[in-house]
Design a protein around this motif. Structure first.
Motif, mmCIF file in Angstrom:
data_model
loop_
_atom_site.group_PDB
_atom_site.id
_atom_site.type_symbol
_atom_site.label_atom_id
_atom_site.label_comp_id
_atom_site.label_asym_id
_atom_site.label_seq_id
_atom_site.Cartn_x
_atom_site.Cartn_y
_atom_site.Cartn_z
ATOM 1 N N LEU A 1 13.289 41.902 -5.967
ATOM 2 C CA LEU A 1 13.552 42.290 -4.584
ATOM 3 C C LEU A 1 12.299 42.131 -3.726
ATOM 4 C CD1 LEU A 1 15.474 43.376 -2.439
ATOM 5 C CD2 LEU A 1 14.869 45.696 -3.187
ATOM 6 N N ILE A 2 11.166 42.575 -4.246
ATOM 7 C CA ILE A 2 9.898 42.422 -3.515
ATOM 8 C C ILE A 2 9.603 40.937 -3.297
ATOM 9 C CG2 ILE A 2 7.378 42.741 -3.688
ATOM 10 C CD1 ILE A 2 8.083 45.402 -5.237
ATOM 11 N N ALA A 3 9.794 40.132 -4.337
ATOM 12 C CA ALA A 3 9.557 38.683 -4.221
ATOM 13 C C ALA A 3 10.518 38.065 -3.207
ATOM 14 C CB ALA A 3 9.711 38.014 -5.578
ATOM 15 N N LEU A 4 11.769 38.514 -3.195
ATOM 16 C CA LEU A 4 12.750 37.992 -2.235
ATOM 17 C C LEU A 4 12.334 38.297 -0.802
ATOM 18 C CD1 LEU A 4 15.448 36.682 -1.464
ATOM 19 C CD2 LEU A 4 16.544 38.903 -1.910
ATOM 20 N N ALA B 1 -3.011 33.843 7.334
ATOM 21 C CA ALA B 1 -3.252 34.454 6.018
ATOM 22 C C ALA B 1 -2.058 35.278 5.544
ATOM 23 C CB ALA B 1 -4.514 35.312 6.069
ATOM 24 N N TRP B 2 -1.375 35.967 6.457
ATOM 25 C CA TRP B 2 -0.255 36.810 6.042
ATOM 26 C C TRP B 2 0.897 35.972 5.477
ATOM 27 C CZ3 TRP B 2 4.392 36.006 8.419
ATOM 28 C CH2 TRP B 2 4.391 35.431 9.699
ATOM 29 N N ALA B 3 1.106 34.774 6.007
ATOM 30 C CA ALA B 3 2.168 33.907 5.492
ATOM 31 C C ALA B 3 1.768 33.326 4.132
ATOM 32 C CB ALA B 3 2.476 32.790 6.485
ATOM 33 N N THR B 4 0.495 33.008 3.977
ATOM 34 C CA THR B 4 -0.004 32.541 2.684
ATOM 35 C C THR B 4 0.082 33.660 1.656
ATOM 36 O OG1 THR B 4 -1.476 30.974 3.785
ATOM 37 C CG2 THR B 4 -1.988 31.506 1.493
ATOM 38 N N ALA B 5 -0.233 34.881 2.074
ATOM 39 C CA ALA B 5 -0.114 36.033 1.171
ATOM 40 C C ALA B 5 1.342 36.236 0.755
ATOM 41 C CB ALA B 5 -0.655 37.286 1.843
ATOM 42 N N ALA B 6 2.275 36.048 1.684
ATOM 43 C CA ALA B 6 3.696 36.167 1.349
ATOM 44 C C ALA B 6 4.085 35.114 0.315
ATOM 45 C CB ALA B 6 4.555 36.025 2.610
ATOM 46 N N ILE C 1 9.648 35.928 0.034
ATOM 47 C CA ILE C 1 10.205 34.588 0.263
ATOM 48 C C ILE C 1 10.764 34.498 1.676
ATOM 49 C CG2 ILE C 1 12.082 33.006 -0.362
ATOM 50 C CD1 ILE C 1 11.789 34.061 -3.275
ATOM 51 N N ILE C 2 11.496 35.515 2.085
ATOM 52 C CA ILE C 2 12.097 35.515 3.425
ATOM 53 C C ILE C 2 11.016 35.510 4.499
ATOM 54 C CG2 ILE C 2 13.495 36.896 5.035
ATOM 55 C CD1 ILE C 2 15.164 37.715 2.511
ATOM 56 N N VAL C 3 9.959 36.281 4.283
ATOM 57 C CA VAL C 3 8.837 36.297 5.237
ATOM 58 C C VAL C 3 8.189 34.912 5.305
ATOM 59 C CG1 VAL C 3 6.496 37.205 5.632
ATOM 60 C CG2 VAL C 3 8.381 38.765 5.055
ATOM 61 N N GLN C 4 7.902 34.337 4.146
ATOM 62 C CA GLN C 4 7.244 33.030 4.095
ATOM 63 C C GLN C 4 8.107 31.947 4.725
ATOM 64 O OE1 GLN C 4 7.237 31.250 0.287
ATOM 65 N NE2 GLN C 4 6.112 29.453 0.958
ATOM 66 N N MET C 5 9.350 31.842 4.301
ATOM 67 C CA MET C 5 10.240 30.803 4.816
ATOM 68 C C MET C 5 10.616 31.060 6.272
ATOM 69 S SD MET C 5 10.399 28.670 2.423
ATOM 70 C CE MET C 5 10.091 28.593 0.679
ATOM 71 N N GLY C 6 10.743 32.337 6.630
ATOM 72 C CA GLY C 6 11.011 32.682 8.030
ATOM 73 C C GLY C 6 9.882 32.212 8.929
ATOM 74 N N TYR C 7 8.648 32.435 8.483
ATOM 75 C CA TYR C 7 7.501 31.939 9.257
ATOM 76 C C TYR C 7 7.588 30.426 9.416
ATOM 77 C CZ TYR C 7 3.006 30.013 10.384
ATOM 78 O OH TYR C 7 2.030 29.255 10.976
ATOM 79 N N GLY C 8 7.795 29.731 8.302
ATOM 80 C CA GLY C 8 7.805 28.268 8.344
ATOM 81 C C GLY C 8 8.901 27.703 9.234
ATOM 82 N N LEU C 9 10.092 28.242 9.130
ATOM 83 C CA LEU C 9 11.225 27.692 9.886
ATOM 84 C C LEU C 9 11.298 28.199 11.321
ATOM 85 C CD1 LEU C 9 14.010 27.780 7.138
ATOM 86 C CD2 LEU C 9 12.889 25.752 8.084
ATOM 87 N N LEU D 1 6.917 26.604 -11.415
ATOM 88 C CA LEU D 1 6.691 25.452 -10.533
ATOM 89 C C LEU D 1 6.255 25.914 -9.147
ATOM 90 C CD1 LEU D 1 9.674 23.161 -11.593
ATOM 91 C CD2 LEU D 1 7.242 22.812 -12.088
ATOM 92 N N GLY D 2 6.786 27.045 -8.707
ATOM 93 C CA GLY D 2 6.349 27.621 -7.437
ATOM 94 C C GLY D 2 4.899 28.055 -7.487
ATOM 95 N N VAL D 3 4.482 28.640 -8.603
ATOM 96 C CA VAL D 3 3.078 29.025 -8.777
ATOM 97 C C VAL D 3 2.194 27.782 -8.739
ATOM 98 C CG1 VAL D 3 1.384 29.943 -10.424
ATOM 99 C CG2 VAL D 3 3.519 31.183 -10.003
ATOM 100 N N GLN D 4 2.646 26.719 -9.414
ATOM 101 C CA GLN D 4 1.875 25.478 -9.404
ATOM 102 C C GLN D 4 1.702 24.957 -7.973
ATOM 103 O OE1 GLN D 4 3.829 22.043 -11.061
ATOM 104 N NE2 GLN D 4 1.898 20.978 -11.400
ATOM 105 N N LYS D 5 2.779 24.980 -7.190
ATOM 106 C CA LYS D 5 2.707 24.515 -5.792
ATOM 107 C C LYS D 5 1.744 25.397 -4.994
ATOM 108 C CE LYS D 5 5.307 22.846 -1.982
ATOM 109 N NZ LYS D 5 4.655 21.628 -1.619
ATOM 110 N N TYR D 6 1.824 26.703 -5.201
ATOM 111 C CA TYR D 6 0.915 27.610 -4.508
ATOM 112 C C TYR D 6 -0.539 27.297 -4.852
ATOM 113 C CZ TYR D 6 -1.834 31.614 -3.237
ATOM 114 O OH TYR D 6 -2.835 32.394 -2.709
ATOM 115 N N LEU D 7 -0.830 27.141 -6.150
ATOM 116 C CA LEU D 7 -2.212 26.882 -6.570
ATOM 117 C C LEU D 7 -2.724 25.552 -6.032
ATOM 118 C CD1 LEU D 7 -2.108 28.241 -10.226
ATOM 119 C CD2 LEU D 7 -3.190 29.303 -8.227
ATOM 120 N N GLN D 8 -1.861 24.528 -6.010
ATOM 121 C CA GLN D 8 -2.271 23.247 -5.441
ATOM 122 C C GLN D 8 -2.618 23.408 -3.966
ATOM 123 O OE1 GLN D 8 1.098 20.719 -6.294
ATOM 124 N NE2 GLN D 8 0.134 19.896 -8.131
#
Length: 144
Positions: free
Chosen positions: A89-92, A57-62, A95-103, A25-32
């Motif tokens: 672990l790499i995905a985690l 771009a770096w946050a989108t890449a994360a 996730i922290i980079v992506q969510m950290g950027y957003g919040l 579902l996360g992949v689907q959200k990313y692709l959308q």
């Protein structure tokens, strides 16, 4: 830790499949978001879309590493490969980079719904739990 493969319990398989579905579902959200589909744009306000359009771009890449890495880790888990732990672990971290950027940087909580903000907190927790699950599975010899 054991060198032999132990048979995992049934709940290992159930949890692994549920984790795969969750991350798909996360992949689907990313692709959308990446393909900027009409359905994606219709579900957000103008302010929310502007925030997403300004994501570096770096946050989108994360985001991509987080979702595709998590799906790969789930597949490795189902194949009972110990590499799943490292990939989780790499995905985690992604996730922290992506969510950290957003919040913290974009302050998306100012324009997102309370559900979306809650998910921004919930997703890293799920990522951590999946990493710990893979780690424990390796310790139990369920994956090798």
């Amino acid at each position: 830790m054991t060198n032999s493969m132990n048979k995992p319990p049934i709940w290992f398989w159930i949890l692994s499949v549920l984790a795969l579905i969750w991350n798909a579902l996360g992949v689907q959200k990313y692709l959308q978001q990446a393909y900027n589909t009409e359905g994606f744009r219709a579900s957000y306000t103008t302010e929310q879309l502007a925030l997403m359009d300004s994501t570096p771009a770096w946050a989108t890449a994360a985001f991509a590493v987080a979702v595709f890495g998590s799906v790969l880790a789930c597949i490795l888990l189902l194949l009972r490969k110990k590499l799943a732990k490292t990939v989780f672990l790499i995905a985690l971290i992604a996730i922290i980079v992506q969510m950290g950027y957003g919040l913290l940087i974009a302050k998306n909580y100012e324009v997102l719904s309370s559900f979306e903000v809650t998910m921004s907190i919930f997703v890293p927790i799920i990522g951590l739990l999946l990493y710990l699950f893979a780690k424990r599975s390796a310790e139990k010899g369920w994956i090798n």
